[in-house]
Motif scaffolding. Sequence first.
Motif, PDB file in Angstrom:
ATOM      1  N   TRP A  80       0.832  -1.197   0.000  1.00 45.10           N
ATOM      2  CA  TRP A  80       0.000   0.000   0.000  1.00 45.10           C
ATOM      3  C   TRP A  80       0.875   1.259   0.000  1.00 45.10           C
ATOM      4  O   TRP A  80       0.620   2.207  -0.732  1.00 45.10           O
ATOM      5  CB  TRP A  80      -0.919  -0.014   1.217  1.00 45.10           C
ATOM      6  CG  TRP A  80      -1.941   1.086   1.238  1.00 45.10           C
ATOM      7  CD1 TRP A  80      -1.926   2.210   2.010  1.00 45.10           C
ATOM      8  CD2 TRP A  80      -3.138   1.161   0.471  1.00 45.10           C
ATOM      9  NE1 TRP A  80      -3.033   2.978   1.782  1.00 45.10           N
ATOM     10  CE2 TRP A  80      -3.797   2.355   0.833  1.00 45.10           C
ATOM     11  CE3 TRP A  80      -3.717   0.340  -0.491  1.00 45.10           C
ATOM     12  CZ2 TRP A  80      -5.001   2.746   0.264  1.00 45.10           C
ATOM     13  CZ3 TRP A  80      -4.912   0.723  -1.057  1.00 45.10           C
ATOM     14  CH2 TRP A  80      -5.546   1.919  -0.681  1.00 45.10           C
ATOM     15  N   ARG A  81       1.923   1.252   0.817  1.00 53.08           N
ATOM     16  CA  ARG A  81       2.793   2.428   0.915  1.00 53.08           C
ATOM     17  C   ARG A  81       3.556   2.674  -0.385  1.00 53.08           C
ATOM     18  O   ARG A  81       3.801   3.810  -0.764  1.00 53.08           O
ATOM     19  CB  ARG A  81       3.769   2.269   2.072  1.00 53.08           C
ATOM     20  CG  ARG A  81       4.658   3.492   2.231  1.00 53.08           C
ATOM     21  CD  ARG A  81       5.556   3.402   3.422  1.00 53.08           C
ATOM     22  NE  ARG A  81       6.446   4.533   3.447  1.00 53.08           N
ATOM     23  CZ  ARG A  81       6.568   5.359   4.465  1.00 53.08           C
ATOM     24  NH1 ARG A  81       5.849   5.171   5.539  1.00 53.08           N
ATOM     25  NH2 ARG A  81       7.410   6.362   4.417  1.00 53.08           N
ATOM     26  N   LEU A  82       3.955   1.604  -1.050  1.00 54.92           N
ATOM     27  CA  LEU A  82       4.724   1.750  -2.287  1.00 54.92           C
ATOM     28  C   LEU A  82       3.848   2.039  -3.502  1.00 54.92           C
ATOM     29  O   LEU A  82       4.363   2.364  -4.569  1.00 54.92           O
ATOM     30  CB  LEU A  82       5.576   0.499  -2.522  1.00 54.92           C
ATOM     31  CG  LEU A  82       6.676   0.278  -1.472  1.00 54.92           C
ATOM     32  CD1 LEU A  82       7.341  -1.077  -1.673  1.00 54.92           C
ATOM     33  CD2 LEU A  82       7.708   1.404  -1.505  1.00 54.92           C
ATOM     34  N   THR A  83       2.524   1.922  -3.349  1.00 56.47           N
ATOM     35  CA  THR A  83       1.607   2.250  -4.428  1.00 56.47           C
ATOM     36  C   THR A  83       1.504   3.765  -4.544  1.00 56.47           C
ATOM     37  O   THR A  83       1.348   4.451  -3.532  1.00 56.47           O
ATOM     38  CB  THR A  83       0.210   1.649  -4.146  1.00 56.47           C
ATOM     39  OG1 THR A  83       0.347   0.246  -3.968  1.00 56.47           O
ATOM     40  CG2 THR A  83      -0.756   1.930  -5.275  1.00 56.47           C
ATOM     41  N   PRO A  84       1.613   4.311  -5.742  1.00 62.55           N
ATOM     42  CA  PRO A  84       1.527   5.772  -5.897  1.00 62.55           C
ATOM     43  C   PRO A  84       0.244   6.343  -5.288  1.00 62.55           C
ATOM     44  O   PRO A  84      -0.823   5.740  -5.361  1.00 62.55           O
ATOM     45  CB  PRO A  84       1.539   5.971  -7.415  1.00 62.55           C
ATOM     46  CG  PRO A  84       2.218   4.753  -7.952  1.00 62.55           C
ATOM     47  CD  PRO A  84       1.824   3.635  -7.008  1.00 62.55           C
ATOM     48  N   GLY A  85       0.389   7.510  -4.675  1.00 61.36           N
ATOM     49  CA  GLY A  85      -0.756   8.206  -4.094  1.00 61.36           C
ATOM     50  C   GLY A  85      -0.954   7.966  -2.616  1.00 61.36           C
ATOM     51  O   GLY A  85      -1.842   8.544  -2.006  1.00 61.36           O
ATOM     52  N   HIS A  86      -0.132   7.104  -2.009  1.00 62.65           N
ATOM     53  CA  HIS A  86      -0.302   6.794  -0.588  1.00 62.65           C
ATOM     54  C   HIS A  86       0.845   7.281   0.285  1.00 62.65           C
ATOM     55  O   HIS A  86       0.945   6.891   1.435  1.00 62.65           O
ATOM     56  CB  HIS A  86      -0.496   5.286  -0.394  1.00 62.65           C
ATOM     57  CG  HIS A  86      -1.701   4.783  -1.092  1.00 62.65           C
ATOM     58  ND1 HIS A  86      -1.641   3.792  -2.026  1.00 62.65           N
ATOM     59  CD2 HIS A  86      -2.999   5.165  -1.036  1.00 62.65           C
ATOM     60  CE1 HIS A  86      -2.852   3.571  -2.508  1.00 62.65           C
ATOM     61  NE2 HIS A  86      -3.690   4.390  -1.928  1.00 62.65           N
ATOM     62  N   ARG A  87       1.695   8.100  -0.275  1.00 63.18           N
ATOM     63  CA  ARG A  87       2.801   8.648   0.514  1.00 63.18           C
ATOM     64  C   ARG A  87       2.475  10.092   0.834  1.00 63.18           C
ATOM     65  O   ARG A  87       1.910  10.819   0.031  1.00 63.18           O
ATOM     66  CB  ARG A  87       4.105   8.545  -0.268  1.00 63.18           C
ATOM     67  CG  ARG A  87       4.455   7.077  -0.519  1.00 63.18           C
ATOM     68  CD  ARG A  87       5.787   6.906  -1.127  1.00 63.18           C
ATOM     69  NE  ARG A  87       6.782   7.235  -0.121  1.00 63.18           N
ATOM     70  CZ  ARG A  87       8.054   7.334  -0.389  1.00 63.18           C
ATOM     71  NH1 ARG A  87       8.495   7.142  -1.603  1.00 63.18           N
ATOM     72  NH2 ARG A  87       8.918   7.633   0.550  1.00 63.18           N
ATOM     73  N   MET A  88       2.866  10.488   2.027  1.00 62.95           N
ATOM     74  CA  MET A  88       2.610  11.853   2.483  1.00 62.95           C
ATOM     75  C   MET A  88       3.891  12.661   2.422  1.00 62.95           C
ATOM     76  O   MET A  88       4.963  12.138   2.716  1.00 62.95           O
ATOM     77  CB  MET A  88       2.103  11.842   3.931  1.00 62.95           C
ATOM     78  CG  MET A  88       0.786  11.144   4.124  1.00 62.95           C
ATOM     79  SD  MET A  88      -0.593  12.123   3.569  1.00 62.95           S
ATOM     80  CE  MET A  88      -0.522  13.470   4.724  1.00 62.95           C
TER      81      MET A  88
END
Length: 194
Positions: A80-88
């Motif tokens: 989930w974290r490495l999927t684009p759009g889920h990093r802040m």
Amino acid sequence: MTNSGSAFDAATRIAAGDDKTRYDNFSVALHWATAFLVLAQFVTSQTWGWFGRPTHHTLVVAHMTMGVLLTAVIVIRLVWRLTPGHRMAPIATGWMVIASRAVHWLLYLLLLSEAVLGWITRWSEGRAMSFFGLQIQPAFPAWSKAEHHAIMERHEQVGWVIVVLALLHALAALYHHYALHDRVLVRMAPWLRA
């Protein structure tokens, strides 16, 4: 007026360092599930020796079940974290960003290592891993007692490192919240007030 008013409000919040961003609900759920499972794993492993059967056995089985769940949560969380759009974007700057990223990736690495060590520890004694009563048979033959004890010690050592690092991580989040008064903690705990 409403459109320009809301644009002004947004600009004011951004200028104040409050852009109202936070992690998505799934990321928040995965974070707190990880925290709960790590704490529960640590407590069960440190207390099962206090009890005789059947409580001892129940705690060991609960530890294995939560270990399987934690393995799944960690894998899902990384994907989930490495999927684009889920990093802040980080709130802090400079060395705080570097330290924060280093601790997060170190925790991920340690959690993955601990999960693998947990599976190997159980299977190295030639016993099935239990998951809500479902027996997951060993993927390899039993090891010698010395090898089993060595991997078991490594599993315990990594567990302690995770707990200490997680405690420092929590203290850092509280420092951000109460001393720096930024949104670091609120982004992962949206029920708190900034």
